[in-house]
Scaffold this motif. Structure first.
Motif, short mmCIF file in Angstrom:
data_model
loop_
_atom_site.label_atom_id
_atom_site.label_comp_id
_atom_site.label_asym_id
_atom_site.label_seq_id
_atom_site.Cartn_x
_atom_site.Cartn_y
_atom_site.Cartn_z
N MET A 1 -0.44 -40.07 6.98
CA MET A 1 -1.57 -41.07 7.76
C MET A 1 -1.05 -42.66 6.81
N TYR A 2 -1.26 -43.81 7.69
CA TYR A 2 0.29 -44.79 7.94
C TYR A 2 -1.34 -45.78 7.88
N THR A 3 -0.95 -46.54 6.85
CA THR A 3 -1.58 -47.92 6.99
C THR A 3 -0.53 -48.96 7.39
N PRO A 4 -1.63 -50.58 7.60
CA PRO A 4 -0.49 -51.74 7.56
C PRO A 4 -0.46 -51.33 6.57
N ARG A 5 -0.99 -51.33 5.45
CA ARG A 5 -0.06 -52.18 4.15
C ARG A 5 1.08 -50.88 3.38
N MET A 6 1.12 -49.76 4.18
CA MET A 6 2.08 -49.05 3.82
C MET A 6 3.42 -49.44 3.15
N SER A 7 3.84 -49.39 1.81
CA SER A 7 5.10 -49.91 1.76
C SER A 7 6.17 -48.40 2.28
N THR A 8 7.23 -49.21 2.84
CA THR A 8 8.87 -48.18 3.40
C THR A 8 9.21 -46.71 3.32
N PRO A 9 8.92 -46.78 1.61
CA PRO A 9 9.07 -45.54 0.82
C PRO A 9 8.05 -44.46 1.67
N ASP A 10 6.26 -45.20 1.22
CA ASP A 10 5.73 -44.11 1.59
C ASP A 10 5.51 -43.44 3.30
N ARG A 11 5.69 -44.91 4.34
CA ARG A 11 5.84 -44.31 5.82
C ARG A 11 6.99 -43.55 5.82
N LEU A 12 8.24 -43.35 4.78
CA LEU A 12 8.77 -42.56 5.12
C LEU A 12 8.66 -41.29 4.75
N GLN B 1 12.33 -42.18 13.30
CA GLN B 1 11.25 -42.87 14.74
C GLN B 1 10.24 -43.15 13.43
N HIS B 2 9.63 -42.09 13.28
CA HIS B 2 8.17 -41.91 13.00
C HIS B 2 8.14 -42.70 11.84
N ALA B 3 9.00 -43.64 11.60
CA ALA B 3 8.48 -44.32 10.09
C ALA B 3 8.28 -45.62 10.05
N GLY B 4 9.17 -45.97 11.70
CA GLY B 4 9.26 -46.59 12.15
C GLY B 4 10.06 -47.60 10.77
N ALA B 5 11.36 -46.60 10.22
CA ALA B 5 12.13 -47.61 9.07
C ALA B 5 13.60 -47.62 10.01
N GLY B 6 14.49 -48.45 9.25
CA GLY B 6 16.03 -48.22 9.80
C GLY B 6 16.66 -47.58 8.62
N GLN B 7 18.14 -46.42 8.98
CA GLN B 7 18.98 -45.79 8.36
C GLN B 7 19.21 -46.28 6.89
N GLY B 8 18.90 -47.69 7.07
CA GLY B 8 19.43 -48.56 5.60
C GLY B 8 18.14 -48.66 5.27
N SER B 9 17.12 -48.48 5.30
CA SER B 9 16.28 -48.45 4.34
C SER B 9 15.56 -46.73 3.82
N MET B 10 15.94 -46.02 4.68
CA MET B 10 16.22 -44.36 4.42
C MET B 10 17.26 -44.20 2.82
N TYR B 11 18.11 -44.51 3.19
CA TYR B 11 18.79 -44.83 2.20
C TYR B 11 19.16 -45.27 1.24
N HIS B 12 17.87 -46.13 0.79
CA HIS B 12 17.78 -47.22 0.27
C HIS B 12 16.96 -46.70 -1.08
N HIS B 13 16.03 -45.98 -0.42
CA HIS B 13 15.30 -45.58 -1.51
C HIS B 13 14.96 -43.64 -1.76
N PHE B 14 16.09 -43.26 -1.52
CA PHE B 14 16.26 -41.65 -1.21
C PHE B 14 17.63 -41.58 -0.88
N ALA B 15 17.88 -40.15 -1.47
CA ALA B 15 19.61 -40.32 -1.51
C ALA B 15 19.98 -39.62 -0.25
N GLY B 16 18.68 -38.95 0.54
CA GLY B 16 19.08 -38.57 1.74
C GLY B 16 17.97 -37.44 2.04
N LYS B 17 18.56 -36.70 3.05
CA LYS B 17 17.12 -36.20 3.56
C LYS B 17 16.62 -34.77 2.29
#
Length: 197
Positions: free
Chosen positions: A1-12, A35-51
């Protein structure tokens, strides 16, 4: 469940949890997560090593949440039968199935020791917790003495997981409900024999 204050890692993580439940690991692409998280590819790979890293974090969060939810019911006051009944009858999204149980059907999750571990650990925890409750019930005379706690615990988990499969296949919760009712009837307290004089 998303909230407006949720961080990018939490949204992912939350997006990945949702997609794993809907599509499984194989059907969840990094692009869909972003797309589901509303985050860019750079954000995903900044916070996580991969899928795989992100999926493992999401699976662990789901496992923790499931333990917490089940624990609240199983640790509630009441007889062993009442607590087991509470667990079986608690509110669930039956037609959606189990978010962890679904992953046992995913070949990539089953093939990965890391991804499979939180699923196996949670199911093992649940079986052990249920078996302990059944033992308590046996000690109090709530169940027939022939009952084997580990077998009953496995039957409870199998009834829930199998009930999800039956419900999803038929598009109705009726089969799940019938399985739960049947198991609760079988687990019912032993009936004292009536003595006729």
């Amino acid at each position: 469940m998303y909230t407006p204050r949720m961080s990018t890692p939490d949204r992912l993580i939350e997006a990945t949890r949702e997609l794993l439940w809907e599509r499984g690991y194989v059907g969840t692409s990094p692009k869909a997560i972003q797309q589901h998280a509303g985050a860019g590819q750079g954000s995903m790979y900044h916070h996580f090593a991969g899928k795989s890293d992100l999926a493992l974090t999401a699976i662990r969060r789901t496992a923790d949440e499931m333990r917490e939810t089940a624990g609240r019911v199983l640790d509630a006051p009441g007889s062993a039968y009442e607590r087991i009944s509470g667990y079986l009858l608690r509110e669930r999204d039956v037609l959606r199935g189990c978010p962890l149980g679904r992953l046992t059907m995913d070949p990539e999750v089953v093939a990965s020791d890391a991804l499979r571990a939180p699923v196996d650990e949670t199911i093992t925890w649940l079986r052990e917790r249920l078996a302990a409750i059944v033992r308590e019930g046996l000690d109090r005379g709530e169940f027939a003495p022939c009952i084997v706690p580990d077998d009953i615990a496995a039957s409870i988990v199998a009834t829930v997981q199998g009930g999800y499969v039956l419900a999803r296949a038929s598009g109705s919760t009726d089969a799940f409900d019938a399985g739960v009712r049947g198991l609760l009837t079988l687990l019912g307290p032993p009936i004292e024999p009536v003595l006729h004089i």
